[in-house]
Structures are given as structure tokens and as C-alpha cells.
Design a protein around this motif. Structure first.
Motif, mmCIF file in Angstrom:
data_model
loop_
_atom_site.group_PDB
_atom_site.id
_atom_site.type_symbol
_atom_site.label_atom_id
_atom_site.label_comp_id
_atom_site.label_asym_id
_atom_site.label_seq_id
_atom_site.Cartn_x
_atom_site.Cartn_y
_atom_site.Cartn_z
ATOM 1 N N ARG A 265 0.835 -1.204 0.000
ATOM 2 C CA ARG A 265 0.000 0.000 0.000
ATOM 3 C C ARG A 265 0.873 1.258 0.000
ATOM 4 N N CYS A 266 1.928 1.230 0.772
ATOM 5 C CA CYS A 266 2.826 2.378 0.849
ATOM 6 C C CYS A 266 3.538 2.592 -0.486
ATOM 7 N N MET A 267 3.972 1.528 -1.113
ATOM 8 C CA MET A 267 4.642 1.635 -2.410
ATOM 9 C C MET A 267 3.695 2.181 -3.475
ATOM 10 N N GLU A 268 2.438 1.783 -3.396
ATOM 11 C CA GLU A 268 1.458 2.270 -4.363
ATOM 12 C C GLU A 268 1.234 3.768 -4.187
ATOM 13 N N MET A 270 3.305 5.901 -2.966
ATOM 14 C CA MET A 270 4.523 6.600 -3.361
ATOM 15 C C MET A 270 4.838 6.418 -4.843
ATOM 16 N N ASP A 271 4.032 5.600 -5.517
ATOM 17 C CA ASP A 271 4.175 5.396 -6.971
ATOM 18 C C ASP A 271 5.592 4.947 -7.316
ATOM 19 N N MET A 272 6.094 3.998 -6.559
ATOM 20 C CA MET A 272 7.484 3.582 -6.714
ATOM 21 C C MET A 272 7.766 2.808 -7.993
ATOM 22 N N ASP A 273 6.750 2.150 -8.529
ATOM 23 C CA ASP A 273 6.974 1.357 -9.726
ATOM 24 C C ASP A 273 6.736 2.150 -11.004
ATOM 25 N N LYS A 274 6.495 3.445 -10.875
ATOM 26 C CA LYS A 274 6.171 4.256 -12.045
ATOM 27 C C LYS A 274 7.271 4.172 -13.099
ATOM 28 N N ASP A 275 8.501 4.352 -12.676
ATOM 29 C CA ASP A 275 9.605 4.366 -13.636
ATOM 30 C C ASP A 275 9.876 2.986 -14.233
ATOM 31 N N ARG A 276 9.401 1.953 -13.552
ATOM 32 C CA ARG A 276 9.680 0.598 -14.032
ATOM 33 C C ARG A 276 8.537 0.030 -14.863
ATOM 34 N N THR A 277 7.395 0.723 -14.839
ATOM 35 C CA THR A 277 6.231 0.190 -15.541
ATOM 36 C C THR A 277 5.765 1.095 -16.670
ATOM 37 N N ASN A 278 6.460 2.205 -16.892
ATOM 38 C CA ASN A 278 6.072 3.089 -17.983
ATOM 39 C C ASN A 278 6.098 2.333 -19.306
ATOM 40 N N GLN A 279 5.140 2.632 -20.145
ATOM 41 C CA GLN A 279 5.109 1.982 -21.444
ATOM 42 C C GLN A 279 6.328 2.412 -22.256
ATOM 43 N N GLU A 280 6.956 1.452 -22.889
ATOM 44 C CA GLU A 280 8.103 1.740 -23.711
ATOM 45 C C GLU A 280 8.206 0.671 -24.781
ATOM 46 N N SER A 281 8.936 0.953 -25.821
ATOM 47 C CA SER A 281 9.076 -0.009 -26.907
ATOM 48 C C SER A 281 9.865 -1.226 -26.450
ATOM 49 N N LYS A 282 9.701 -2.317 -27.174
ATOM 50 C CA LYS A 282 10.438 -3.532 -26.829
ATOM 51 C C LYS A 282 11.938 -3.302 -26.927
ATOM 52 N N ILE A 283 12.344 -2.489 -27.912
ATOM 53 C CA ILE A 283 13.774 -2.215 -28.081
ATOM 54 C C ILE A 283 14.318 -1.466 -26.875
ATOM 55 N N THR A 284 13.569 -0.434 -26.443
ATOM 56 C CA THR A 284 14.003 0.344 -25.278
ATOM 57 C C THR A 284 14.024 -0.520 -24.026
ATOM 58 N N SER A 285 12.988 -1.344 -23.862
ATOM 59 C CA SER A 285 12.913 -2.223 -22.697
ATOM 60 C C SER A 285 14.072 -3.205 -22.686
ATOM 61 N N SER A 286 14.380 -3.751 -23.836
ATOM 62 C CA SER A 286 15.486 -4.698 -23.930
ATOM 63 C C SER A 286 16.816 -4.017 -23.622
ATOM 64 N N ALA A 287 16.975 -2.799 -24.145
ATOM 65 C CA ALA A 287 18.215 -2.053 -23.904
ATOM 66 C C ALA A 287 18.392 -1.764 -22.420
ATOM 67 N N ARG A 288 17.310 -1.388 -21.766
ATOM 68 C CA ARG A 288 17.384 -1.105 -20.321
ATOM 69 C C ARG A 288 17.763 -2.351 -19.548
ATOM 70 N N SER A 289 17.210 -3.485 -19.931
ATOM 71 C CA SER A 289 17.503 -4.735 -19.234
ATOM 72 C C SER A 289 18.975 -5.105 -19.382
ATOM 73 N N THR A 305 6.101 3.145 6.517
ATOM 74 C CA THR A 305 4.919 2.307 6.757
ATOM 75 C C THR A 305 4.298 2.566 8.130
ATOM 76 N N GLY A 306 5.135 2.880 9.116
ATOM 77 C CA GLY A 306 4.594 3.187 10.439
ATOM 78 C C GLY A 306 3.757 4.450 10.412
ATOM 79 N N CYS A 307 4.217 5.440 9.667
ATOM 80 C CA CYS A 307 3.480 6.692 9.495
ATOM 81 C C CYS A 307 2.146 6.425 8.806
ATOM 82 N N LEU A 308 2.176 5.659 7.723
ATOM 83 C CA LEU A 308 0.952 5.353 6.983
ATOM 84 C C LEU A 308 -0.053 4.632 7.875
#
Length: 366
Positions: A265-268, A270-289, A305-308
Motif C-alpha cells: 500500500r505504501c509503495m502504491e 509513493m508510486d514507486m513502480d512508475k519508472d519501471r512500468t512506464n510503457q516503452e518499446s520492446k527495443i528500449t525495454s530490452s536495452a534497459r535490461s 509504513t509506520g506513518c501510513l
């Protein structure tokens, strides 16, 4: 853990969190080592920190009434010539007191508490009895200052009908608060301490339907945080647990796929996965990997999490509350790795020593 604070010009420690380990902190029987917190099974980092801070038998806040400093007299600011003189005066105070920190409400008493009281009086609906809750009231300085101000400046009916409840997890600090408030006998019938964990929803009982005020000063930063890690820039986040090494008293981290709902819930939020889930081309995704595998950049991130959890509990129990919260926004010169990492430090004879791991120090004091 932690939202931690500054090196304390307004002195502090656990800010995202300052895990402040006081080596002079000993117990009546035997010292409580950090390894005693972890049993046969691994525990989440937030549970590890919570035990170190709040364990009823060994926790720092549970056992040390002197964990929060109290000034014998107010600072005469009119005698200080500017910021430099104030900083020197503050340094002298810390050297003269074997105290982890003095809160802003203590350093600026009674004016800090008076300002809060004035804000409440200006905005509260005074046609209903004034009800104030303070979470983590420390030595009671804030409560006394607020009640003093209302007694002297509000209509008599407001003071006569008001209630002030301190929710304090530390038995020693709860006792200290009663002593502080007891300095003014007229406050006694309007003030009480509930010695419990404010983050436990059951402790609040039925939902409070009336308007009320909640005050939290330097509380959120002292709440346990969680830690998540990733192997590289594209690998998934893992939740971190603390475990005892086999046949050893040493502690180590254990990494597991994230399952804890509070962490998720805390990660959601804080939108922590935003940079890892952005839509991108297969070529860009492969290059990043490929880049991540060739030049891996491990990630470590501390989650409040204690604060939340506390804010969710308060919202559920006191839906008509008005909240006043004050805390620190950053920590300089932190040696522990990770985003929003804690400052882990020990204090002795007025001097602090910082550690590069929250698992380093043997005896806990925050």
C-alpha cells in the motif's frame, strides 16, 4: 523506519529514522542487544525497529524517561545575538546534558505551545467542548503550555469544558507527563494519559463522532519504517527482513518477494513502480535490461509504513479530527544507504557517532 530528522539544530534522531543507539543505556538485569529482538523466524525491518524503540521491557522509549530532554528554564532569546549565538547556546545545552534530543516545543517553550493553542482557538468550533488528543506527548511540555494558554486567554467556558488526552506508549514518559501537568492543579481534572500504542486501532474504541484536535510533534519521524531492495534497475522490489545468522548472534538481511499489504500500500501511494512500468518499446525495454545487467545499480528504499499505518488508524477512529503535525524534512550526512535512509547514531558525553548500518549498534536507544 523512519522519517528522520536533522542533526538537530532542533536536535533529533530517528528521522527516516534516526536510530539513535545510546551506549550508556543499560538495563537493571542485563543489556538488551539487538540480536535479542530477533527470534527463530525472520521479522520485517519495521518490527525490528518497533521492538528496539517500544518493547515494554527493553525498548528505548519504554524504559528511558530521560530520552526526551527537559530544560530547567526557558531560553532567553533576547540575550542571543543571532543564529550563530543560538547554535552555540544549543551546543552547550547538549554538552551539559546526556540527552538524545530536545524537542522544538521544549527549546521554544512556552511560545511553541502557545502558538499551537492560539491556532486551535482561532479555528475551532468553540460551541462544542474542545477535545484535544496528543500522540507522543514526551515530557508534557506541549500539553502544559497549551492548557496554560487556553486557561488564560480563552473564554472560561472553553477551558472549563475542555479535555486533553495524551496517548503515550512509554510508561515512564506517561508518568513524566502527569508530573508536568500536575504543576498546575487546575489542569488535573481536564488532562489524562492513556498509556497505549496510538497505532493500535482497538485502543481508540468506538469512532469519535465529535470534532477534535490531534497534535503530533516529532512523532511521525520516530515511527518504524520498512526497507525494500532491488538487485538492479529493472528487477522487482523485495521486502527486507532481519534474521539471526545460523549458530550466531550476528544479524543479517533476508530478501523476499513483497507480500506484506502495508508495504504494498505504501509503495502504491509513493508510486514507486512508475519508472519501471512506464510503457516503452520492446527495443528500449530490452536495452534497459541489458544495461541493468552490465551496469547493475542495486536499489534500497526506506518506506514510512509506520506513518501510513498511524494516519490510517487516526482517520478511522477520529474522522472529524483536525491534525497538527510537525516534523523534520531531511537529514544531512546520513551514512546508511538508501533513499530516505535513517541516521543511526550513538551519543556519549555530548558527542555523537554515526554508523553505516542500522544493524551495527549493540544496544538500542532511539
Amino acid at each position: 523506519m523512519m522519517m528522520m530528522a536533522s542533526r538537530k539544530t532542533l536536535s533529533m534522531f530517528l528521522r527516516c529514522s534516526r536510530v539513535n543507539h545510546a551506549e550508556s543505556f543499560a538495563f537493571s538485569s542485563t543489556q538488551f542487544f539487538s540480536t535479542n529482538i530477533v527470534g527463530d523466524s525472520p521479522i520485517l525491518v519495521r518490527d525490528f525497529v518497533h521492538s528496539a524503540l517500544y518493547d515494554p521491557n527493553h525498548g528505548y522509549f519504554s524504559q528511558r524517561s530521560g530520552s526526551v530532554g527537559v530544560l530547567e528554564r526557558s531560553i532567553k532569546f533576547n540575550n542571543l545575538q543571532g543564529r550563530k549565538a543560538y547554535m552555540q547556546h544549543l551546543s552547550n545545552i547538549y554538552k551539559q546534558n546526556d540527552i538524545s534530543w530536545f524537542t522544538p516545543v521544549e527549546l521554544f517553550k512556552p511560545w511553541y505551545a502557545h502558538a499551537i493553542a492560539e491556532a486551535i482557538l482561532r479555528t475551532a468550533n468553540l460551541s462544542v467542548p474542545l477535545k484535544i488528543y496528543e500522540v507522543g506527548g514526551g515530557s508534557g511540555t506541549c500539553a502544559k503550555g497549551i492548557m496554560d494558554y487556553i486557561m488564560l486567554n480563552a473564554p472560561s467556558r472553553v477551558y472549563s469544558s475542555m479535555t486533553y488526552t495524551s496517548v503515550e506508549i512509554s510508561p515512564s514518559l506517561a508518568k513524566r507527563q502527569m508530573e508536568t501537568i500536575g504543576e498546575n492543579r487546575s489542569h488535573a481534572s481536564r488532562f489524562k494519559v492513556e498509556c497505549r500504542d496510538a497505532a493500535d486501532r482497538d485502543g481508540w474504541g468506538d469512532v469519535e463522532e465529535q470534532p477534535c484536535w490531534v497534535i503530533m510533534l516529532e512523532v511521525l519521524d520516530n515511527l518504524p519504517h520498512d526497507l525494500v531492495c532491488s538487485e538492479n534497475q529493472v528487477s522487482p522490489w523485495m521486502e527486507v527482513c532481519v534474521e539471526r545468522k545460523h549458530d550466531s548472534d550476528e544479524l543479517s538481511e533476508l530478501y523476499k518477494p513483497i507480500e506484506d499489504p502495508l508495504i504494498l500500500r505504501c509503495m502504491e501511494i509513493m508510486d514507486m513502480d512508475k519508472d519501471r512500468t512506464n510503457q516503452e518499446s520492446k527495443i528500449t525495454s530490452s536495452a534497459r535490461s541489458i544495461w541493468a545487467k552490465v551496469f547493475p545499480k542495486p536499489g534500497r528504499c526506506w518506506l514510512p509504513t509506520g506513518c501510513l499505518n498511524l494516519l490510517e488508524v487516526l482517520h478511522a477512529a477520529l474522522p472529524k479530527m483536525s491534525l497538527i503535525a510537525s516534523d523534520f524534512s531531511f537529514l544531512p550526512d546520513v551514512k546508511v544507504h538508501g533513499d530516505r535512509a535513517p541516521l543511526v547514531s550513538t551519543k556519549k558525553d555530548g558527542s555523537s557517532k554515526d554508523y553505516n548500518s542500522y544493524l551495527n549498534a549493540k544496544t538500542f536507544g532511539f
